[in-house]
Design a protein around this motif. Structure first.
Motif, PDB file in Angstrom:
ATOM      1  N   SER A   1       0.844  -1.182   0.000  1.00  0.00           N
ATOM      2  CA  SER A   1       0.000   0.000   0.000  1.00  0.00           C
ATOM      3  C   SER A   1       0.884   1.237   0.000  1.00  0.00           C
ATOM      4  CB  SER A   1      -0.917   0.004   1.232  1.00  0.00           C
ATOM      5  OG  SER A   1      -0.148   0.070   2.428  1.00  0.00           O
ATOM      6  N   CYS A   2       0.309   2.394  -0.332  1.00  0.00           N
ATOM      7  CA  CYS A   2       1.102   3.612  -0.494  1.00  0.00           C
ATOM      8  C   CYS A   2       1.728   4.075   0.820  1.00  0.00           C
ATOM      9  CB  CYS A   2       0.256   4.726  -1.086  1.00  0.00           C
ATOM     10  SG  CYS A   2      -1.138   5.236  -0.041  1.00  0.00           S
ATOM     11  N   ASP A   3       1.128   3.720   1.972  1.00  0.00           N
ATOM     12  CA  ASP A   3       1.687   4.129   3.258  1.00  0.00           C
ATOM     13  C   ASP A   3       2.628   3.085   3.853  1.00  0.00           C
ATOM     14  OD1 ASP A   3      -0.076   2.154   3.987  1.00  0.00           O
ATOM     15  OD2 ASP A   3      -1.382   3.454   5.191  1.00  0.00           O
TER      16      ASP A   3
ATOM     17  N   ASN B   1      -4.084   0.609  -5.838  1.00  0.00           N
ATOM     18  CA  ASN B   1      -4.109   1.908  -6.503  1.00  0.00           C
ATOM     19  C   ASN B   1      -3.347   2.905  -5.640  1.00  0.00           C
ATOM     20  OD1 ASN B   1      -5.969   2.269  -4.420  1.00  0.00           O
ATOM     21  ND2 ASN B   1      -7.354   3.514  -5.659  1.00  0.00           N
TER      22      ASN B   1
ATOM     23  N   GLN C   1      -4.162   5.491  -4.028  1.00  0.00           N
ATOM     24  CA  GLN C   1      -4.845   5.857  -2.798  1.00  0.00           C
ATOM     25  C   GLN C   1      -4.951   4.673  -1.836  1.00  0.00           C
ATOM     26  OE1 GLN C   1      -6.187   6.233  -5.934  1.00  0.00           O
ATOM     27  NE2 GLN C   1      -5.698   8.405  -6.189  1.00  0.00           N
ATOM     28  N   SER C   2      -4.658   3.490  -2.335  1.00  0.00           N
ATOM     29  CA  SER C   2      -4.679   2.244  -1.564  1.00  0.00           C
ATOM     30  C   SER C   2      -6.057   1.912  -0.985  1.00  0.00           C
ATOM     31  CB  SER C   2      -3.631   2.288  -0.438  1.00  0.00           C
ATOM     32  OG  SER C   2      -2.330   2.351  -0.978  1.00  0.00           O
ATOM     33  N   ASN C   3      -7.110   2.412  -1.607  1.00  0.00           N
ATOM     34  CA  ASN C   3      -8.460   1.987  -1.229  1.00  0.00           C
ATOM     35  C   ASN C   3      -9.007   0.914  -2.169  1.00  0.00           C
ATOM     36  OD1 ASN C   3      -8.663   3.814  -3.379  1.00  0.00           O
ATOM     37  ND2 ASN C   3     -10.723   4.434  -2.793  1.00  0.00           N
TER      38      ASN C   3
ATOM     39  N   ASP D   1      -2.462   8.376 -10.901  1.00  0.00           N
ATOM     40  CA  ASP D   1      -3.572   8.922 -10.121  1.00  0.00           C
ATOM     41  C   ASP D   1      -4.694   7.912  -9.893  1.00  0.00           C
ATOM     42  OD1 ASP D   1      -4.740   8.786 -12.624  1.00  0.00           O
ATOM     43  OD2 ASP D   1      -4.930  10.960 -12.877  1.00  0.00           O
TER      44      ASP D   1
END
Length: 448
Positions: free
Chosen positions: A208-210, A250, A252-254, A294
């Motif tokens: 994930s992005c975080d 993605n 936004q990792s949702n 994006d």
């Protein structure tokens, strides 16, 4: 090509594409050995298709450089043209990652030792005995510097299918056909923990992005979501009817997208674990899936020889990229700005496609890739606009090309089996690679 090619992959400047004549062949898209049925065509022909001319040779384009590949900008490749589809050629063999079990331990060996204590500790040895490194007799000048092998990570008991650095650069995740994912510290390769829970081998892993969560794709037909810090499985996503081969978050990792041997791409809601969309994407196994910068677009690659670009919100296919020879796609991903797609194919070629024109802008050759799904990636030199392409290879080497000149700037040897996984550290100063049986290791390379 102009010398400014290394600047359309990274800055705000965008290159304009000059169209060339397209050579479309009116042939139905079906699998080899199947009858051309109306249902098969109906399932596949809903997409706008752009056909590449001249057997994958490069179109007449303006310079592809660092700025045009990396600058974030609108990248919707929506097209109103409707060329016809070329039928796939005979597919080469491909191998799925299968089962096994690990003891949960991992070892790190500093280059160039081949000894392992097998107790989860790190072993240091003299660096003067570095493994072999092969460079061209006239290497191209590069701001990247030369990569040398620093650590060999052991612990997986079967083929290592993928390696991925976390976005924050602190961790390296490796997936394997031994049914596990292992986490390692990026800086020194120290083993951290093992994630276990899949019933069969794992083909892919994504962050994930975080950098807090992981997603895995497995031969047990499921996708699992994990908490990285604890190694706890949070959700199991059911729905695919065959091996799940690739997975990605993605930005936004949702959302998570997964590709499968059931020939579909599924889009999942991370919070609920529900499948939001099923894309009847291809006529053969899906080998890769990823989002653009994006999250508005998804690219999927398949053994049917097609790269398809999808709109995430609607699930509509906006464009299909196809080469005249139609080799199976082993890996595909967007450039950081979403204007290009880097696609590796099982004809020993990596192509850089322009999403807007549907033309092949660059081709990279010299490595061996005709059997396995081998990852490739963009590599950016620190504090520089110098951009390279890096890939594993079935000849057990890692290849690095200059993005603009297409020349091989370095090859690195050390693995004892085909190298199918590659990951670039966010800093641009480290690479990680992994290999299949009988090697079963991960290697960390750093610039001198």
């Amino acid at each position: 090509m102009s010398d400014s090619v290394a600047s359309a992959v990274n800055s705000v400047t965008s290159g304009t594409v000059v169209d060339i004549a397209e050579q479309a062949v009116q042939t139905p898209l079906v699998k080899d050995g199947e009858q051309d049925t109306p249902n098969k065509r109906l399932r596949l022909d809903g997409a706008v298709v752009t056909t590449q001319a001249d057997n994958g040779t490069e179109a007449a384009v303006s310079p592809v450089n660092a700025s045009s590949v990396f600058a974030a900008e609108s990248s919707n490749p929506n097209s109103k043209s409707n060329p016809s589809v070329t039928a796939p050629s005979s597919l080469k063999s491909y191998t799925t990652v299968a089962a096994g079990r690990t003891d949960g331990k991992g070892t790190t060996t500093k280059a160039a030792s081949e000894e392992s204590s097998q107790n989860g500790t790190s072993t240091s040895t003299n660096l003067k005995d570095k493994p072999s490194m092969v460079t061209p007799s006239n290497p191209t000048s590069s701001a990247l510097g030369n990569f040398t092998l620093r650590y060999t990570l052991r612990g997986h008991t079967r083929a290592v299918s993928a390696v991925k650095y976390s976005p924050d650069g602190r961790w390296l995740a490796s997936s394997s056909s031994d049914k596990t994912v292992k986490l390692w510290k990026s800086e020194d390769g120290a083993f951290e923990l093992t994630l276990s829970g899949h019933a069969q081998g794992i083909s892919d892993v994504a962050w994930s992005c975080d950098s807090k969560y992981l997603a895995t794709a497995s031969d047990d037909n499921t996708v699992k979501l994990w908490e990285a810090q604890s190694g706890r499985c949070l959700k199991t996503l059911h729905g695919h009817t065959n091996h799940v081969f690739c997975v990605n978050f993605n930005p936004q990792s949702n959302l998570v997208a997964s590709g499968s041997f059931d020939e579909s791409v599924r889009v999942w809601d991370v919070k609920t674990g529900k499948c939001l969309k099923i894309l009847p994407a291809h006529s053969d196994p899906v080998s890769s899936v990823s989002f653009n910068h994006d999250g508005t677009l998804i690219v999927s690659g398949s053994y049917d020889g097609l790269c398809r670009i999808w709109e995430t919100a609607t699930g509509s296919c906006l464009k299909t990229l196809i080469d005249d020879d139609n080799p199976p796609i082993s890996y595909a991903q967007f450039s950081p700005n979403g204007r290009f797609i880097l696609a590796a194919t099982l004809d020993n070629v990596i192509r850089l496609w322009d999403c807007t024109s549907g033309k092949c802008a660059k081709t990279y050759r010299g490595h061996k890739n005709s059997k396995y799904c081998t990852a490739s990636n963009f590599l950016v030199a620190p504090k520089s606009s110098d951009v390279s392409i890096v890939s594993g290879s079935e000849d057990r080497l890692i290849y690095i090309w200059n993005l603009q000149s297409k020349k091989v700037t370095q090859t690195m040897g050390g693995h004892e089996a085909p190298v199918i996984g590659i990951s670039c550290h966010p800093s641009g100063t480290m690479l990680a690679s992994c290999a299949i049986d009988p090697d079963k290791t991960i290697k960390i390379w750093k610039t001198e």
